[in-house]
Design a protein around this motif. Structure first.
Motif, PDB file in Angstrom:
ATOM      1  N   LEU A  62     -23.069  -6.503  35.748  1.00 19.62           N
ATOM      2  CA  LEU A  62     -24.258  -6.878  36.528  1.00 19.62           C
ATOM      3  C   LEU A  62     -24.156  -6.353  37.955  1.00 19.62           C
ATOM      4  O   LEU A  62     -25.099  -5.754  38.479  1.00 19.62           O
ATOM      5  N   LEU A  63     -23.018  -6.566  38.596  1.00 17.03           N
ATOM      6  CA  LEU A  63     -22.824  -6.095  39.966  1.00 17.03           C
ATOM      7  C   LEU A  63     -22.896  -4.571  40.032  1.00 17.03           C
ATOM      8  O   LEU A  63     -23.480  -4.012  40.972  1.00 17.03           O
ATOM      9  N   TYR A  64     -22.312  -3.909  39.046  1.00 15.85           N
ATOM     10  CA  TYR A  64     -22.333  -2.437  39.038  1.00 15.85           C
ATOM     11  C   TYR A  64     -23.755  -1.911  38.943  1.00 15.85           C
ATOM     12  O   TYR A  64     -24.161  -1.029  39.717  1.00 15.85           O
ATOM     13  N   TRP A  65     -24.533  -2.424  37.997  1.00 14.93           N
ATOM     14  CA  TRP A  65     -25.871  -1.896  37.782  1.00 14.93           C
ATOM     15  C   TRP A  65     -26.835  -2.274  38.911  1.00 14.93           C
ATOM     16  O   TRP A  65     -27.705  -1.488  39.277  1.00 14.93           O
ATOM     17  N   LEU A  66     -26.672  -3.454  39.478  1.00 15.91           N
ATOM     18  CA  LEU A  66     -27.499  -3.795  40.628  1.00 15.91           C
ATOM     19  C   LEU A  66     -27.170  -2.882  41.810  1.00 15.91           C
ATOM     20  O   LEU A  66     -28.071  -2.444  42.539  1.00 15.91           O
ATOM     21  N   GLY A  67     -25.880  -2.598  42.000  1.00 13.88           N
ATOM     22  CA  GLY A  67     -25.485  -1.656  43.049  1.00 13.88           C
ATOM     23  C   GLY A  67     -26.012  -0.261  42.772  1.00 13.88           C
ATOM     24  O   GLY A  67     -26.450   0.442  43.691  1.00 13.88           O
ATOM     25  N   HIS A  68     -25.995   0.142  41.507  1.00 14.63           N
ATOM     26  CA  HIS A  68     -26.504   1.461  41.121  1.00 14.63           C
ATOM     27  C   HIS A  68     -28.004   1.570  41.402  1.00 14.63           C
ATOM     28  O   HIS A  68     -28.476   2.587  41.915  1.00 14.63           O
ATOM     29  N   VAL A  69     -28.741   0.522  41.074  1.00 14.18           N
ATOM     30  CA  VAL A  69     -30.184   0.517  41.321  1.00 14.18           C
ATOM     31  C   VAL A  69     -30.478   0.554  42.819  1.00 14.18           C
ATOM     32  O   VAL A  69     -31.349   1.293  43.287  1.00 14.18           O
ATOM     33  N   ALA A  70     -29.738  -0.257  43.586  1.00 17.64           N
ATOM     34  CA  ALA A  70     -29.946  -0.294  45.041  1.00 17.64           C
ATOM     35  C   ALA A  70     -29.610   1.043  45.682  1.00 17.64           C
ATOM     36  O   ALA A  70     -30.327   1.509  46.574  1.00 17.64           O
ATOM     37  N   TYR A  71     -28.529   1.673  45.218  1.00 15.54           N
ATOM     38  CA  TYR A  71     -28.135   2.979  45.778  1.00 15.54           C
ATOM     39  C   TYR A  71     -29.173   4.044  45.437  1.00 15.54           C
ATOM     40  O   TYR A  71     -29.507   4.895  46.274  1.00 15.54           O
ATOM     41  N   GLY A  72     -29.694   3.997  44.215  1.00 16.89           N
ATOM     42  CA  GLY A  72     -30.724   4.953  43.823  1.00 16.89           C
ATOM     43  C   GLY A  72     -31.980   4.806  44.665  1.00 16.89           C
ATOM     44  O   GLY A  72     -32.579   5.799  45.078  1.00 16.89           O
ATOM     45  N   ALA A  73     -32.368   3.555  44.940  1.00 15.96           N
ATOM     46  CA  ALA A  73     -33.549   3.317  45.771  1.00 15.96           C
ATOM     47  C   ALA A  73     -33.302   3.809  47.196  1.00 15.96           C
ATOM     48  O   ALA A  73     -34.192   4.381  47.837  1.00 15.96           O
ATOM     49  N   PHE A  74     -32.091   3.609  47.708  1.00 16.30           N
ATOM     50  CA  PHE A  74     -31.740   4.072  49.054  1.00 16.30           C
ATOM     51  C   PHE A  74     -31.802   5.592  49.141  1.00 16.30           C
ATOM     52  O   PHE A  74     -32.330   6.150  50.118  1.00 16.30           O
ATOM     53  N   LYS A  75     -31.301   6.281  48.121  1.00 14.75           N
ATOM     54  CA  LYS A  75     -31.329   7.751  48.117  1.00 14.75           C
ATOM     55  C   LYS A  75     -32.757   8.268  48.081  1.00 14.75           C
ATOM     56  O   LYS A  75     -33.097   9.240  48.767  1.00 14.75           O
ATOM     57  N   ARG A  76     -33.617   7.624  47.284  1.00 19.97           N
ATOM     58  CA  ARG A  76     -35.007   8.073  47.207  1.00 19.97           C
ATOM     59  C   ARG A  76     -35.726   7.888  48.541  1.00 19.97           C
ATOM     60  O   ARG A  76     -36.534   8.735  48.944  1.00 19.97           O
ATOM     61  N   ARG A  77     -35.434   6.794  49.232  1.00 17.21           N
ATOM     62  CA  ARG A  77     -36.056   6.585  50.550  1.00 17.21           C
ATOM     63  C   ARG A  77     -35.606   7.643  51.543  1.00 17.21           C
ATOM     64  O   ARG A  77     -36.409   8.135  52.343  1.00 17.21           O
ATOM     65  N   ARG A  78     -34.339   8.012  51.493  1.00 12.51           N
ATOM     66  CA  ARG A  78     -33.823   9.035  52.404  1.00 12.51           C
ATOM     67  C   ARG A  78     -34.428  10.396  52.109  1.00 12.51           C
ATOM     68  O   ARG A  78     -34.710  11.180  53.024  1.00 12.51           O
ATOM     69  N   MET A  79     -34.641  10.685  50.835  1.00 19.77           N
ATOM     70  CA  MET A  79     -35.217  11.982  50.451  1.00 19.77           C
ATOM     71  C   MET A  79     -36.663  12.089  50.898  1.00 19.77           C
ATOM     72  O   MET A  79     -37.132  13.166  51.265  1.00 19.77           O
ATOM     73  N   HIS A  80     -37.401  10.989  50.861  1.00 17.30           N
ATOM     74  CA  HIS A  80     -38.820  11.021  51.199  1.00 17.30           C
ATOM     75  C   HIS A  80     -39.073  10.907  52.697  1.00 17.30           C
ATOM     76  O   HIS A  80     -40.129  11.293  53.180  1.00 17.30           O
ATOM     77  N   ARG A  81     -38.105  10.401  53.440  1.00 21.10           N
ATOM     78  CA  ARG A  81     -38.300  10.162  54.864  1.00 21.10           C
ATOM     79  C   ARG A  81     -38.615  11.442  55.644  1.00 21.10           C
ATOM     80  O   ARG A  81     -39.567  11.477  56.438  1.00 21.10           O
ATOM     81  N   PRO A  82     -37.898  12.557  55.464  1.00 21.13           N
ATOM     82  CA  PRO A  82     -38.233  13.779  56.234  1.00 21.13           C
ATOM     83  C   PRO A  82     -39.635  14.266  55.965  1.00 21.13           C
ATOM     84  O   PRO A  82     -40.337  14.728  56.879  1.00 21.13           O
ATOM     85  N   ASN A  83     -40.066  14.191  54.697  1.00 25.21           N
ATOM     86  CA  ASN A  83     -41.417  14.642  54.366  1.00 25.21           C
ATOM     87  C   ASN A  83     -42.471  13.792  55.068  1.00 25.21           C
ATOM     88  O   ASN A  83     -43.479  14.307  55.549  1.00 25.21           O
ATOM     89  N   GLN A  84     -42.211  12.483  55.140  1.00 21.58           N
ATOM     90  CA  GLN A  84     -43.166  11.615  55.802  1.00 21.58           C
ATOM     91  C   GLN A  84     -43.244  11.898  57.292  1.00 21.58           C
ATOM     92  O   GLN A  84     -44.306  11.914  57.881  1.00 21.58           O
ATOM     93  N   LEU A  85     -42.078  12.189  57.906  1.00 22.71           N
ATOM     94  CA  LEU A  85     -42.070  12.505  59.337  1.00 22.71           C
ATOM     95  C   LEU A  85     -42.791  13.821  59.606  1.00 22.71           C
ATOM     96  O   LEU A  85     -43.524  13.972  60.570  1.00 22.71           O
ATOM     97  N   HIS A  86     -42.561  14.788  58.723  1.00 21.20           N
ATOM     98  CA  HIS A  86     -43.204  16.092  58.898  1.00 21.20           C
ATOM     99  C   HIS A  86     -44.711  15.989  58.729  1.00 21.20           C
ATOM    100  O   HIS A  86     -45.501  16.586  59.486  1.00 21.20           O
ATOM    101  N   ALA A  87     -45.114  15.171  57.733  1.00 23.66           N
ATOM    102  CA  ALA A  87     -46.553  15.023  57.499  1.00 23.66           C
ATOM    103  C   ALA A  87     -47.207  14.321  58.663  1.00 23.66           C
ATOM    104  O   ALA A  87     -48.379  14.561  58.992  1.00 23.66           O
ATOM    105  N   GLY A  88     -46.468  13.429  59.316  1.00 24.54           N
ATOM    106  CA  GLY A  88     -47.039  12.710  60.463  1.00 24.54           C
ATOM    107  C   GLY A  88     -47.182  13.602  61.669  1.00 24.54           C
ATOM    108  O   GLY A  88     -47.961  13.316  62.560  1.00 24.54           O
TER     109      GLY A  88
END
Length: 249
Positions: free
Chosen positions: A223-249
């Motif tokens: 349970l701890l592993y998969w919750l950490g995996h999900v949280a890390y995946g969400a964190f990576k996706r936010r980081r990947m999208h952040r530059p595009n959002q700044l550029h679009a702004g």
């Protein structure tokens, strides 16, 4: 679940029905534990994983439903088993609904889930209080800590249900985490009911070895592993999208 007592004077049909209920409860619980373990092994989202998930849901609903209904009618009523059955049924159903519904979708059924989680929390708190009034700190042969666990799990579930209603549904990592932790905790309860709740079905050497604690610890680790995996995946996706959002702004 303890053996269901039927009076010797009862009809053969009553004895057969009691035996059928008991074996169905045990069989469904065994299938639920095995399919739940298999769901961790197979790749998420594949047809095989979805099939195993359906088997897990059906078997766990049968097992927990029987446990919750039968426990009050045992020779010595087990209130902890009643709450455990209702909680497991609720966790499995709400976990399944989390992925069955479309992302961001909310229905009237979800308001019923909130009422259920609040009721579980309240019942757990009340029975914990009753246990603490006992000189031994126990109720129906169960320590007060057992009921405190229901309070903690029920409270966490109620917060999640309230969040789902306020946000009008959940999406992304939150939706996946809701499905994951509820399914895994339900599996944890079922495994504990077998390995720690019914140790007499195992050889004495196994009972004394401490191996009966391993399944519960392994499930918590997963349970701890998969919750950490999900949280890390969400964190990576936010980081990947952040530059595009700044550029679009």
């Amino acid at each position: 679940m303890a053996t269901l007592y039927i009076s010797p004077e009862s009809s053969p049909l009553a004895h057969a029905a009691a035996a059928a209920v008991l074996y169905l409860h045990i069989g469904a619980g065994s299938v639920g534990i095995m399919s739940g373990a298999a769901a961790f092994v197979f790749r998420k989202g594949t047809p095989l994983h979805r099939l195993i998930g359906k088997i897990f849901v059906i078997s766990m609903l049968i097992m927990s439903g029987i446990g919750a209904v039968v426990a009050p009618f045992l020779p010595t009523p087990e209130r902890a088993s009643v709450i455990a059955g209702i909680l497991t049924f609720y966790l499995v159903l709400s976990s399944w609904m989390a992925v069955k519904r479309k992302p961001g979708e909310l229905g009237k059924f979800d308001h019923g889930l909130l009422l259920t989680s609040l009721s579980i929390t309240g019942a757990g708190a009340y029975f914990f209080w009753l246990a603490m009034q006992s000189p031994r700190g126990m109720l129906d042969g169960q320590p007060g800590a057992a009921f405190l666990m229901f309070v903690i799990i029920g409270s966490l579930a109620a917060v999640g249900d309230l969040r789902l209603i306020i946000q009008r549904g959940v999406t992304g990592a939150t939706r996946l985490a809701r499905h994951l932790w509820r399914m895994t905790v339900a599996l944890f309860i079922a495994a504990n009911s077998l390995f720690l709740g019914q140790p007499q079905v195992f050889p004495k050497a196994v009972q004394k070895s401490g191996w009966l604690n391993v399944p519960a610890l392994l499930i918590l680790a997963l349970l701890l592993y998969w919750l950490g995996h999900v949280a890390y995946g969400a964190f990576k996706r936010r980081r990947m999208h952040r530059p595009n959002q700044l550029h679009a702004g």
